[in-house]
Design an enzyme around this catalytic site. Sequence first.
Site, PDB file in Angstrom:
ATOM      1  N   ASP A  10       0.806  -1.227   0.000  1.00  0.00           N
ATOM      2  CA  ASP A  10       0.000   0.000   0.000  1.00  0.00           C
ATOM      3  C   ASP A  10       0.838   1.275   0.000  1.00  0.00           C
ATOM      4  OD1 ASP A  10      -2.303  -1.548   0.066  1.00  0.00           O
ATOM      5  OD2 ASP A  10      -2.344  -1.589   2.257  1.00  0.00           O
ATOM      6  N   GLU A  11       1.998   1.216  -0.591  1.00  0.00           N
ATOM      7  CA  GLU A  11       2.897   2.375  -0.611  1.00  0.00           C
ATOM      8  C   GLU A  11       2.450   3.422  -1.627  1.00  0.00           C
ATOM      9  OE1 GLU A  11       3.830  -0.744  -1.207  1.00  0.00           O
ATOM     10  OE2 GLU A  11       5.322  -1.379   0.262  1.00  0.00           O
ATOM     11  N   LYS A  13       1.961   2.123  -5.049  1.00  0.00           N
ATOM     12  CA  LYS A  13       2.520   1.563  -6.298  1.00  0.00           C
ATOM     13  C   LYS A  13       1.607   1.874  -7.480  1.00  0.00           C
ATOM     14  CE  LYS A  13       2.355  -2.455  -4.376  1.00  0.00           C
ATOM     15  NZ  LYS A  13       2.043  -2.093  -2.970  1.00  0.00           N
ATOM     16  N   ALA A  36      -4.100  -7.802  -3.736  1.00  0.00           N
ATOM     17  CA  ALA A  36      -3.616  -6.452  -3.996  1.00  0.00           C
ATOM     18  C   ALA A  36      -4.784  -5.485  -4.198  1.00  0.00           C
ATOM     19  CB  ALA A  36      -2.737  -6.450  -5.242  1.00  0.00           C
ATOM     20  N   GLY A  37      -4.553  -4.247  -3.813  1.00  0.00           N
ATOM     21  CA  GLY A  37      -5.540  -3.204  -4.084  1.00  0.00           C
ATOM     22  C   GLY A  37      -4.774  -1.949  -4.445  1.00  0.00           C
ATOM     23  N   HIS A  38      -4.789  -1.600  -5.721  1.00  0.00           N
ATOM     24  CA  HIS A  38      -4.015  -0.456  -6.193  1.00  0.00           C
ATOM     25  C   HIS A  38      -4.984   0.638  -6.609  1.00  0.00           C
ATOM     26  CE1 HIS A  38      -0.498  -3.386  -7.264  1.00  0.00           C
ATOM     27  NE2 HIS A  38      -0.820  -3.394  -5.999  1.00  0.00           N
ATOM     28  N   GLN A 219       1.909  -5.976  -3.183  1.00  0.00           N
ATOM     29  CA  GLN A 219       2.376  -6.048  -1.794  1.00  0.00           C
ATOM     30  C   GLN A 219       3.711  -5.288  -1.630  1.00  0.00           C
ATOM     31  OE1 GLN A 219       1.293  -9.496  -3.184  1.00  0.00           O
ATOM     32  NE2 GLN A 219      -0.658  -8.562  -2.731  1.00  0.00           N
ATOM     33  N   ALA A 294      -7.721  -1.064   0.367  1.00  0.00           N
ATOM     34  CA  ALA A 294      -8.505  -0.981  -0.871  1.00  0.00           C
ATOM     35  C   ALA A 294      -9.191  -2.316  -1.164  1.00  0.00           C
ATOM     36  CB  ALA A 294      -7.591  -0.598  -2.032  1.00  0.00           C
ATOM     37  N   ARG A 298     -10.137  -2.605   5.712  1.00  0.00           N
ATOM     38  CA  ARG A 298      -9.643  -2.589   7.099  1.00  0.00           C
ATOM     39  C   ARG A 298      -8.798  -1.338   7.357  1.00  0.00           C
ATOM     40  NH1 ARG A 298      -6.424  -8.133   7.469  1.00  0.00           N
ATOM     41  NH2 ARG A 298      -5.880  -7.516   5.364  1.00  0.00           N
ATOM     42  N   LEU A 327       3.826  12.598   1.010  1.00  0.00           N
ATOM     43  CA  LEU A 327       4.516  13.619   1.802  1.00  0.00           C
ATOM     44  C   LEU A 327       3.503  14.643   2.305  1.00  0.00           C
ATOM     45  CD1 LEU A 327       7.338  14.518   2.759  1.00  0.00           C
ATOM     46  CD2 LEU A 327       7.492  15.927   0.697  1.00  0.00           C
TER      47      LEU A 327
HETATM   48  P1  GDP Z   1      -0.690   0.361  -3.542  1.00  0.00           P
HETATM   49  O1  GDP Z   1      -1.344  -0.891  -3.088  1.00  0.00           O
HETATM   50  O2  GDP Z   1       0.774   0.385  -3.263  1.00  0.00           O
HETATM   51  O3  GDP Z   1      -0.996   0.704  -4.977  1.00  0.00           O
HETATM   52  O4  GDP Z   1      -1.297   1.533  -2.646  1.00  0.00           O
HETATM   53  P2  GDP Z   1      -2.847   1.753  -2.330  1.00  0.00           P
HETATM   54  O5  GDP Z   1      -3.521   2.225  -3.562  1.00  0.00           O
HETATM   55  O6  GDP Z   1      -3.420   0.552  -1.662  1.00  0.00           O
HETATM   56  O7  GDP Z   1      -2.765   2.864  -1.216  1.00  0.00           O
HETATM   57  C1  GDP Z   1      -2.239   4.125  -1.472  1.00  0.00           C
HETATM   58  C2  GDP Z   1      -3.343   5.167  -1.264  1.00  0.00           C
HETATM   59  O8  GDP Z   1      -2.759   6.442  -1.178  1.00  0.00           O
HETATM   60  C3  GDP Z   1      -4.313   5.244  -2.429  1.00  0.00           C
HETATM   61  O9  GDP Z   1      -5.588   5.585  -1.928  1.00  0.00           O
HETATM   62  C4  GDP Z   1      -3.762   6.386  -3.287  1.00  0.00           C
HETATM   63  O10 GDP Z   1      -4.777   7.059  -4.040  1.00  0.00           O
HETATM   64  C5  GDP Z   1      -3.203   7.294  -2.234  1.00  0.00           C
HETATM   65  N1  GDP Z   1      -2.016   8.052  -2.623  1.00  0.00           N
HETATM   66  C6  GDP Z   1      -0.961   7.674  -3.384  1.00  0.00           C
HETATM   67  N2  GDP Z   1      -0.026   8.636  -3.425  1.00  0.00           N
HETATM   68  C7  GDP Z   1      -0.487   9.647  -2.660  1.00  0.00           C
HETATM   69  C8  GDP Z   1       0.042  10.917  -2.265  1.00  0.00           C
HETATM   70  O11 GDP Z   1       1.157  11.308  -2.610  1.00  0.00           O
HETATM   71  N3  GDP Z   1      -0.733  11.687  -1.452  1.00  0.00           N
HETATM   72  C9  GDP Z   1      -1.951  11.280  -1.011  1.00  0.00           C
HETATM   73  N4  GDP Z   1      -2.631  12.105  -0.208  1.00  0.00           N
HETATM   74  N5  GDP Z   1      -2.487  10.101  -1.363  1.00  0.00           N
HETATM   75  C10 GDP Z   1      -1.755   9.280  -2.153  1.00  0.00           C
HETATM   76  P1  IMO Z   2      -0.975  -4.119  -2.268  1.00  0.00           P
HETATM   77  O1  IMO Z   2      -0.555  -4.693  -3.583  1.00  0.00           O
HETATM   78  C1  IMO Z   2      -0.946  -4.478   2.078  1.00  0.00           C
HETATM   79  C2  IMO Z   2      -1.097  -8.546   3.715  1.00  0.00           C
HETATM   80  C3  IMO Z   2      -2.325  -8.978   4.485  1.00  0.00           C
HETATM   81  C4  IMO Z   2      -1.681  -9.948   5.470  1.00  0.00           C
HETATM   82  C5  IMO Z   2      -0.613 -10.630   4.633  1.00  0.00           C
HETATM   83  C6  IMO Z   2      -1.046 -11.967   4.021  1.00  0.00           C
HETATM   84  O2  IMO Z   2      -2.249  -3.360  -2.299  1.00  0.00           O
HETATM   85  O3  IMO Z   2       0.143  -3.379  -1.621  1.00  0.00           O
HETATM   86  P2  IMO Z   2      -2.625 -12.583   1.965  1.00  0.00           P
HETATM   87  O4  IMO Z   2      -4.079 -12.323   1.731  1.00  0.00           O
HETATM   88  O5  IMO Z   2      -1.726 -12.037   0.931  1.00  0.00           O
HETATM   89  O6  IMO Z   2      -2.339 -14.041   2.252  1.00  0.00           O
HETATM   90  O7  IMO Z   2      -2.294 -11.823   3.357  1.00  0.00           O
HETATM   91  O8  IMO Z   2      -0.302  -9.725   3.595  1.00  0.00           O
HETATM   92  N1  IMO Z   2      -1.353  -8.034   2.346  1.00  0.00           N
HETATM   93  C7  IMO Z   2      -1.257  -6.749   2.003  1.00  0.00           C
HETATM   94  N2  IMO Z   2      -1.002  -5.655   2.748  1.00  0.00           N
HETATM   95  N3  IMO Z   2      -1.099  -4.371   0.731  1.00  0.00           N
HETATM   96  C8  IMO Z   2      -1.319  -5.469  -0.014  1.00  0.00           C
HETATM   97  O9  IMO Z   2      -1.318  -5.418  -1.367  1.00  0.00           O
HETATM   98  C9  IMO Z   2      -1.453  -6.718   0.600  1.00  0.00           C
HETATM   99  N4  IMO Z   2      -1.696  -7.969   0.163  1.00  0.00           N
HETATM  100  C10 IMO Z   2      -1.617  -8.765   1.239  1.00  0.00           C
HETATM  101  O10 IMO Z   2      -2.955  -7.884   5.118  1.00  0.00           O
HETATM  102  O11 IMO Z   2      -1.049  -9.241   6.491  1.00  0.00           O
HETATM  103 MG    MG Z   3      -2.886  -1.497  -1.845  1.00  0.00          MG
END
Ligand code: GDP
Ligand code: IMO
Ligand code: MG
Length: 427
Positions: A10-11, A13, A36-38, A219, A294, A298, A327
């Site tokens: 969830d960085e 990506k 994954a949830g992007h 992840q 996403a 949770r 940031l």
């Molecule tokens: P991923 O799984 O690594 O793709 O990350 P996620 O999409 O699960 O979580 C990142 C969340 O932060 C998403 O809701 C993005 O829309 C949001 N996001 C990403 N970059 C930024 C940023 O620089 N600022 C803010 N406020 N939100 C961001």
């Molecule tokens: P994205 O791509 C954050 C975590 C789960 C749990 C562990 C194992 O959006 O960054 P799993 O269902 O994979 O067997 O769960 O990994 N986890 C994530 N945490 N972002 C994700 O994906 C994740 N995918 C799995 O919460 O701790």
């Molecule tokens: Mg995610």
Amino acid sequence: MVIVGAQWGDEGKGKIVHFLSERAQDIVRYQGGNNAGHTVIHKKEKFALHLIPAGVLFPTKRGIIGNGVVVEPRGFLEEVNFLKSKGISLKGRLFLSLGAHVVLPHHLLLDAAHESESRPIGTTKKGIGPCYTDKAARCGVQLVDYLNKDMFPSLLDQALKRNAPEIEYCGGSVETLRKQSLEGQREFAEQLKAFCADTVDLVQTSLQKKRWVLFEGAQGIALDLDLGTYPFVTSSNTVAGGACAGAGVGPTQIEDVMGVTKAYVTRIGTGPFPTEMPTSVGDELREKGQEYGATTGRPRRIGWLDLVQLKRGIRMGGIKHLAMTKLDTLSDVDSLKVCVGYQYKGKTLKEYPLSFAVFETVEPVYREFPGFSGDLGVMRKWTQIPLNARKYVEWVEKYLETPISLVSVGREREATIVRDAASRWLN
Ligand code: GDP
Ligand code: IMO
Ligand code: MG
């Protein structure tokens, strides 16, 4: 280039892949599944993608789901139909590896059942772990065989026979699961067929033609099955090296690796998290940064940036440069902390402890920085960013000996500052 999560997922990506995709031709997922949830903002609209690479939102880009991914047929088709309903047609430009493994109903049942045991991992309950378990045990089902109605029943029976004691122990019925799997196959196989291909050939041909192929990690490195905080990890290789086995490319074909890190850390699920913030600060950042999963909704656990973890991630990922996201979310926090070591039994550890029992008891050693304020979300140039925020990023970059080439200050693509225009990917 591989884009890899440098922390616990969830960085951001999705946001960074989307930003870079305009310059790329093929965007390839290579591990994980719909755990994954992007989240991506495309033309002011929010898309939460789980299996489909973020780059396909641009109409001329190809999306490829490699052999290392595990695919839940219903989830995949729902995502395709969702995008179609938004006017995004994937015909002829989304490809699913025939070698990818299929997530079957018994995987979902077992994942949920394991989570009710005494040491839950906090999985997404998408059947990911049990599907990779069957794959490693050589009783999994690849898409190529799922599409073959004569072959599938016998492979399914083999998988169910192997898993029968556990299924029954968990209160499941092998017969019911068999029925569900066969019905699923009848409903989904034909629809999946249209997307299936030898994706290794597609990726290799692209690389040969010098097209830009972007590998989209899911992840994060600290969730890697081999190199993460085992056992609180996911079941695939999330490090950049995972792209090799998961998409059929060799290490010499990967030119660049970019790690994505938040300006702080989040983690979902259980497991050690030394820099987790006290709720008073964490709750505020969670709301400000909308830190909710996403995939599962949770609340994410929130912590200070952990440079011990990040440094190890950079080394294991072969990360050449970083994108730092969110940031803007740190604006108005009085004092910022970064972890530069762990205290354990009176000693300062500079390295990551391999035992999770030790990791759970370490105390972070922090370095503090003055906070900053202002609406960073509207800033588009590095020089506009408040001085204290710049100092924070520059200090981290120096400490990690890794350039922070991109800084993200908002969810939209435009809210991205390129600091290293010399990089050939960022021009
Ligand atoms: P991923 O799984 O690594 O793709 O990350 P996620 O999409 O699960 O979580 C990142 C969340 O932060 C998403 O809701 C993005 O829309 C949001 N996001 C990403 N970059 C930024 C940023 O620089 N600022 C803010 N406020 N939100 C961001
Ligand atoms: P994205 O791509 C954050 C975590 C789960 C749990 C562990 C194992 O959006 O960054 P799993 O269902 O994979 O067997 O769960 O990994 N986890 C994530 N945490 N972002 C994700 O994906 C994740 N995918 C799995 O919460 O701790
Ligand atoms: Mg995610």
